[in-house]
Design a protein around this motif. Structure first.
Motif, short mmCIF file in Angstrom:
data_model
loop_
_atom_site.label_atom_id
_atom_site.label_comp_id
_atom_site.label_asym_id
_atom_site.label_seq_id
_atom_site.Cartn_x
_atom_site.Cartn_y
_atom_site.Cartn_z
N ASP A 117 0.82 -1.22 0.00
CA ASP A 117 0.00 0.00 0.00
C ASP A 117 0.84 1.27 0.00
O ASP A 117 0.31 2.37 -0.17
CB ASP A 117 -0.92 0.02 1.23
CG ASP A 117 -1.97 -1.08 1.20
OD1 ASP A 117 -2.26 -1.59 0.10
OD2 ASP A 117 -2.49 -1.43 2.28
N GLY A 118 2.15 1.11 0.22
CA GLY A 118 3.01 2.29 0.31
C GLY A 118 2.73 3.11 1.55
O GLY A 118 2.90 4.34 1.55
N ASP A 119 2.33 2.43 2.62
CA ASP A 119 1.99 3.11 3.86
C ASP A 119 3.26 3.43 4.64
O ASP A 119 3.56 2.87 5.68
CB ASP A 119 1.06 2.21 4.69
CG ASP A 119 0.55 2.88 5.95
OD1 ASP A 119 0.70 4.11 6.05
OD2 ASP A 119 0.00 2.17 6.82
N VAL A 120 4.03 4.38 4.10
CA VAL A 120 5.33 4.70 4.66
C VAL A 120 5.18 5.60 5.88
O VAL A 120 4.15 6.25 6.08
CB VAL A 120 6.23 5.38 3.61
CG1 VAL A 120 6.54 4.41 2.48
CG2 VAL A 120 5.57 6.64 3.06
N LEU A 121 6.23 5.64 6.68
CA LEU A 121 6.24 6.43 7.90
C LEU A 121 6.21 7.91 7.57
O LEU A 121 6.96 8.40 6.72
CB LEU A 121 7.50 6.10 8.70
CG LEU A 121 7.67 6.79 10.06
CD1 LEU A 121 6.55 6.36 11.01
CD2 LEU A 121 9.03 6.43 10.66
N PHE A 149 5.97 14.76 5.88
CA PHE A 149 6.85 14.37 4.77
C PHE A 149 7.39 12.98 5.03
O PHE A 149 7.25 12.44 6.15
CB PHE A 149 8.00 15.38 4.62
CG PHE A 149 8.92 15.44 5.81
CD1 PHE A 149 10.07 14.66 5.87
CD2 PHE A 149 8.64 16.28 6.88
CE1 PHE A 149 10.91 14.71 6.97
CE2 PHE A 149 9.48 16.34 7.98
CZ PHE A 149 10.62 15.56 8.02
N THR A 150 7.97 12.39 4.03
CA THR A 150 8.59 11.08 4.18
C THR A 150 10.10 11.24 4.07
O THR A 150 10.60 12.19 3.45
CB THR A 150 8.10 10.09 3.11
OG1 THR A 150 8.39 10.61 1.80
CG2 THR A 150 6.59 9.89 3.24
N ARG A 151 10.81 10.32 4.70
CA ARG A 151 12.27 10.37 4.65
C ARG A 151 12.74 10.40 3.19
O ARG A 151 12.28 9.62 2.36
CB ARG A 151 12.87 9.17 5.37
CG ARG A 151 14.39 9.18 5.41
CD ARG A 151 14.93 8.00 6.21
NE ARG A 151 14.63 8.13 7.62
CZ ARG A 151 15.35 8.82 8.49
NH1 ARG A 151 16.43 9.46 8.08
NH2 ARG A 151 15.00 8.88 9.76
#
Length: 348
Positions: A117-121, A180-182
């Motif tokens: 799902d691309g459920d990134v932090l 934002f994402t890393r």
């Protein structure tokens, strides 16, 4: 001779039957064991004692992703198990790179689904209302989770990167919490905050009250920045806006300390003296009439709204009570009494 041969076949058949039985039993036991191991692998939580974060680099193969999981100490299961589960879930080849939080209780199934799902932090950086642009730059620059690409640029060069070359950056970025994402860059944050302020200012200006003594959205932004610096009390913003708007209408100087402090710049040592109030700079609203030439801080939306929707009334003065609120008065005599009262209280 033929009858003797038939007698010898019976032990052989019994031997083959026993062998087949043993093999079937072994297969059955192996199947039970595999099913138990498979069920435990897919449904049992990963091995961890607290929240773990894993970072999947862009372009990682499926095997590389499994290695990342294992190196984080989350699983020792064979790669075949991970492959079989991903095939069964139909997510092989659909896993996204990025940083993932793996809280306690996460199973291999839920982890793979999160990656699919691309459920990134999500990380957050908060730009505080009333900060100067210098303070914003310092806060963004210290974030190790942002790719730092503009730290060596001057303010003018940074504004050029944003397509706003020649503009003074003060006030042009909306204070807010940005996710934002890393791997996102610092320039992404500046671009989003700059666009958010432009959009918010346009929306607020379109709803402005009639007969304001300000002619442009930029003047509203400048006034809002002074309101933001004068009070952190939300309920007082429209009242303070009313004071400044009435002063502007009658040609009375704003005489507000935050503009003086901004004009002093790095020479301000935290103690505002009478000589500072008398030292003329483009931002000294004790020595100059009207608004200063630019905003003095980053105002939030509430301050922008207050600037174009000031409270009606007669007050022309206010003084800090010492508890975060202000005393508003209509004339100089009442103001002087309020100053004496609250300054004496602070001195005591």
């Amino acid at each position: 001779m033929g009858k003797a041969k038939k007698k010898n076949d019976k032990p052989r058949r019994r031997g083959w039957g026993a062998l087949i039985f043993v093999l079937l039993l072994a297969a059955f036991v192996a199947g039970l064991w595999f099913y138990s191991e498979w069920d435990r692998f897919t449904n049992a939580p990963l091995a961890q004692t607290g929240e773990v974060t894993i970072d999947v680099p862009p372009g990682s193969s499926f095997n590389a992703i499994v290695r990342t999981v294992k190196q984080a100490g989350l699983s020792q299961a064979p790669d075949l198990y991970w492959r079989a589960l991903s095939e069964r879930m139909r997510v092989t080849g659909k896993l996204h790179a990025g940083e993932y939080a793996v809280p306690p209780g996460t199973t291999p199934r839920t982890l793979l689904q999160r990656m699919a799902d691309g459920d990134v932090l999500q990380h957050r950086v908060t730009i505080v209302e009333g900060w100067t642009f210098k303070q914003m730059r310092a806060a963004v620059a210290q974030r190790a989770d942002l790719a730092q690409t503009v730290t060596t640029l001057s303010d003018d060069e940074l504004m050029q990167r944003l397509g706003a070359g020649g503009q003074m950056p003060e006030g042009l970025f909306l204070p807010e919490t940005y996710t934002f994402t890393r791997g996102d860059s610092d320039l992404d944050i500046y671009r989003r905050a700059h666009a958010a302020m432009a959009k918010t200012l346009d929306e607020v200006w379109a709803t402005r009250a009639p007969d304001l003594p300000i002619d442009t959205p930029y003047e509203a932004l400048t006034l809002a920045s002074i309101i933001e610096r004068e009070t952190g009390k939300a309920s007082e913003r429209p009242e303070i806006a009313g004071v400044f708007v009435r002063r502007l209408k009658i040609g009375m100087r704003l005489a507000t300390d935050p503009t003086v402090i901004y004009g002093l710049g790095a020479s301000f040592d935290g103690n505002l003296r009478r000589r500072d109030l008398e030292t003329d700079t483009p931002y000294n609203t004790y020595t100059r009439a009207g608004l200063p030439p630019t905003p003095i801080a980053l105002p939030g939306k509430a301050a922008l709204v207050a600037a174009v929707h000031p409270n009606e009334g007669k007050s022309l003065y206010f003084v800090a009570r010492g508890d975060g609120s202000h005393e508003f008065t209509d004339n100089l005599e009442a103001h002087n009494r309020a100053v004496a009262k609250f300054q004496l209280r602070r001195n005591q």
